[in-house]
Scaffold this motif. Structure first.
Motif, PDB file in Angstrom:
ATOM      1  N   TYR A  67     -15.709  27.719  20.796  1.00 55.40           N
ATOM      2  CA  TYR A  67     -15.546  27.642  22.193  1.00 55.40           C
ATOM      3  C   TYR A  67     -17.100  26.941  22.337  1.00 55.40           C
ATOM      4  CZ  TYR A  67     -14.191  27.575  27.138  1.00 55.40           C
ATOM      5  OH  TYR A  67     -14.250  27.335  28.529  1.00 55.40           O
ATOM      6  N   TYR A  68     -18.194  27.606  21.913  1.00 52.58           N
ATOM      7  CA  TYR A  68     -19.541  27.169  22.062  1.00 52.58           C
ATOM      8  C   TYR A  68     -19.846  25.807  21.519  1.00 52.58           C
ATOM      9  CZ  TYR A  68     -21.498  31.117  24.560  1.00 52.58           C
ATOM     10  OH  TYR A  68     -21.808  32.132  25.433  1.00 52.58           O
ATOM     11  N   ARG A  69     -19.192  25.542  20.359  1.00 52.28           N
ATOM     12  CA  ARG A  69     -19.338  24.352  19.704  1.00 52.28           C
ATOM     13  C   ARG A  69     -18.644  22.938  20.575  1.00 52.28           C
ATOM     14  NH1 ARG A  69     -18.946  27.120  14.812  1.00 52.28           N
ATOM     15  NH2 ARG A  69     -16.681  27.146  14.692  1.00 52.28           N
ATOM     16  N   LYS A  70     -17.702  23.561  20.962  1.00 54.71           N
ATOM     17  CA  LYS A  70     -16.891  22.488  21.750  1.00 54.71           C
ATOM     18  C   LYS A  70     -17.611  22.209  23.297  1.00 54.71           C
ATOM     19  CE  LYS A  70     -12.292  23.259  19.782  1.00 54.71           C
ATOM     20  NZ  LYS A  70     -10.946  23.995  20.146  1.00 54.71           N
ATOM     21  N   ASN A  71     -18.267  23.071  23.978  1.00 54.01           N
ATOM     22  CA  ASN A  71     -18.938  22.957  24.962  1.00 54.01           C
ATOM     23  C   ASN A  71     -20.383  22.972  25.091  1.00 54.01           C
ATOM     24  OD1 ASN A  71     -16.365  23.255  27.033  1.00 54.01           O
ATOM     25  ND2 ASN A  71     -15.928  24.661  25.375  1.00 54.01           N
ATOM     26  N   LYS A  72     -20.956  23.034  24.015  1.00 53.59           N
ATOM     27  CA  LYS A  72     -22.298  22.823  23.734  1.00 53.59           C
ATOM     28  C   LYS A  72     -23.006  22.097  24.821  1.00 53.59           C
ATOM     29  CE  LYS A  72     -25.997  22.398  20.141  1.00 53.59           C
ATOM     30  NZ  LYS A  72     -26.764  21.396  20.965  1.00 53.59           N
ATOM     31  N   ALA A  73     -22.568  20.600  25.013  1.00 50.40           N
ATOM     32  CA  ALA A  73     -23.308  19.781  25.885  1.00 50.40           C
ATOM     33  C   ALA A  73     -23.498  20.374  27.386  1.00 50.40           C
ATOM     34  CB  ALA A  73     -22.817  18.418  25.906  1.00 50.40           C
ATOM     35  N   ILE A  74     -22.218  20.844  27.891  1.00 58.15           N
ATOM     36  CA  ILE A  74     -22.108  21.219  29.171  1.00 58.15           C
ATOM     37  C   ILE A  74     -22.792  22.490  29.529  1.00 58.15           C
ATOM     38  CG2 ILE A  74     -19.954  22.348  28.978  1.00 58.15           C
ATOM     39  CD1 ILE A  74     -21.087  20.374  31.907  1.00 58.15           C
ATOM     40  N   ILE A  75     -22.874  23.378  28.441  1.00 61.92           N
ATOM     41  CA  ILE A  75     -23.360  24.697  28.564  1.00 61.92           C
ATOM     42  C   ILE A  75     -24.861  24.610  28.898  1.00 61.92           C
ATOM     43  CG2 ILE A  75     -24.179  27.009  27.479  1.00 61.92           C
ATOM     44  CD1 ILE A  75     -21.112  26.693  25.959  1.00 61.92           C
ATOM     45  N   GLU A  76     -25.387  23.578  27.915  1.00 61.06           N
ATOM     46  CA  GLU A  76     -27.088  23.295  27.953  1.00 61.06           C
ATOM     47  C   GLU A  76     -27.426  22.698  29.146  1.00 61.06           C
ATOM     48  OE1 GLU A  76     -27.630  21.061  24.447  1.00 61.06           O
ATOM     49  OE2 GLU A  76     -27.612  22.695  22.968  1.00 61.06           O
ATOM     50  N   LYS A  77     -26.673  21.610  29.650  1.00 68.66           N
ATOM     51  CA  LYS A  77     -26.910  20.893  30.798  1.00 68.66           C
ATOM     52  C   LYS A  77     -26.920  21.838  32.015  1.00 68.66           C
ATOM     53  CE  LYS A  77     -25.095  17.202  33.716  1.00 68.66           C
ATOM     54  NZ  LYS A  77     -23.966  16.172  33.758  1.00 68.66           N
ATOM     55  N   ASN A  78     -25.705  22.726  32.177  1.00 70.38           N
ATOM     56  CA  ASN A  78     -25.655  23.615  33.288  1.00 70.38           C
ATOM     57  C   ASN A  78     -26.720  24.735  33.220  1.00 70.38           C
ATOM     58  OD1 ASN A  78     -23.540  22.235  34.516  1.00 70.38           O
ATOM     59  ND2 ASN A  78     -22.026  23.791  33.487  1.00 70.38           N
ATOM     60  N   LEU A  79     -26.962  25.248  32.112  1.00 69.66           N
ATOM     61  CA  LEU A  79     -28.076  26.209  32.116  1.00 69.66           C
ATOM     62  C   LEU A  79     -29.474  25.751  32.397  1.00 69.66           C
ATOM     63  CD1 LEU A  79     -27.856  29.315  31.332  1.00 69.66           C
ATOM     64  CD2 LEU A  79     -29.085  28.750  29.191  1.00 69.66           C
ATOM     65  N   GLU A  80     -29.755  24.359  32.230  1.00 74.89           N
ATOM     66  CA  GLU A  80     -31.167  23.682  32.772  1.00 74.89           C
ATOM     67  C   GLU A  80     -30.990  23.553  34.184  1.00 74.89           C
ATOM     68  OE1 GLU A  80     -34.684  22.364  32.098  1.00 74.89           O
ATOM     69  OE2 GLU A  80     -33.495  23.400  30.696  1.00 74.89           O
TER      70      GLU A  80
END
Length: 233
Positions: A67-80
């Motif tokens: 799940y983390y691999r598939k959503n890596k970009a959105i997780i990083e973007k939102n956390l920022e």
């Protein structure tokens, strides 16, 4: 010293959280596990057993890491985004907390906010870490979540110092702390800063409404509010 929150991504932390939810599922008769896991991740429903699940750690690790691999970009973007949003109100938040506790009352720890894929956002009192949603429809509300979890850290240290007998009453203390936070966060001064009220738990609604009216536009004294909550639960 006011803490500086670090924002991090960790699949390992989410795997740990899963098993915390599973272990404590019986406290809410499965409701919290439903909110945290089943509602967003139907994959786990096939492992349902009573209020919780029977599943091996390896299966959870594979699911979470994928799940983390598939959503890596959105997780990083939102956390920022959440990190930057928090910086905008950080000072006002600490000022509000100082008004309530009348001093700089922050336990010395490394305060870390981890993104989570689950639908609930736990805090871990021992190491002063907590979790925030990796994605949320109303991005502003994530500041409310951060404020809520950070307030728990202050509250628990204060409460157990003043009421040591409650250290072994986990559920009762949890109820007191949640009601306390919701009343505080839904006060006019806090809503003025965060622009959102804290949702709270449905079982606390009646007490929260009563105490919110009692303390409306009134300077809140911590021990007085705590005593009122203890009387009501």
């Amino acid at each position: 010293m006011k803490p500086k929150i670090k924002f991090k991504i960790s699949a390992k932390k989410d795997i740990e959280s899963f098993f915390v939810f599973a272990k404590e599922a019986h406290y809410s008769k499965g409701r919290n596990f439903e909110w945290a896991v089943f509602k967003l991740h139907s994959y786990f429903k096939k492992f349902r057993q009573g209020y919780s699940v029977k599943i091996g750690k390896k299966d959870v690790e594979v699911y979470v890491k994928n799940y983390y691999r598939k959503n890596k970009a959105i997780i990083e973007k939102n956390l920022e985004l959440y990190k930057n949003n928090w910086k905008k109100i950080e000072k006002k938040y600490y000022d509000l907390v100082s008004l309530i506790f009348n001093k700089e009352f922050w336990p010395k720890r490394k305060y870390i906010a981890y993104a989570t894929i689950w639908g609930m956002f736990p805090r871990f009192l021992e190491d002063k870490t907590f979790q925030i949603p990796y994605t949320y429809k109303n991005a502003k509300y994530v500041n409310v979540v951060i404020a809520h979890e950070m307030l728990h850290f202050v509250f628990y240290d204060y409460f157990w110092e003043k009421y040591p007998d409650y250290k072994k009453q986990d559920i009762k203390t949890w109820n007191i702390s949640e009601i306390f936070n919701t009343v505080i966060q839904n006060s006019p001064e806090w809503v003025n800063v965060f622009e959102e009220k804290s949702m709270g738990y449905p079982e606390h609604k009646k007490i929260v409404n009563y105490l919110s009216k009692k303390y409306y536009k009134k300077k809140i004294k911590v021990e007085e509010l705590i005593e009122d909550i203890i009387k009501e639960i």
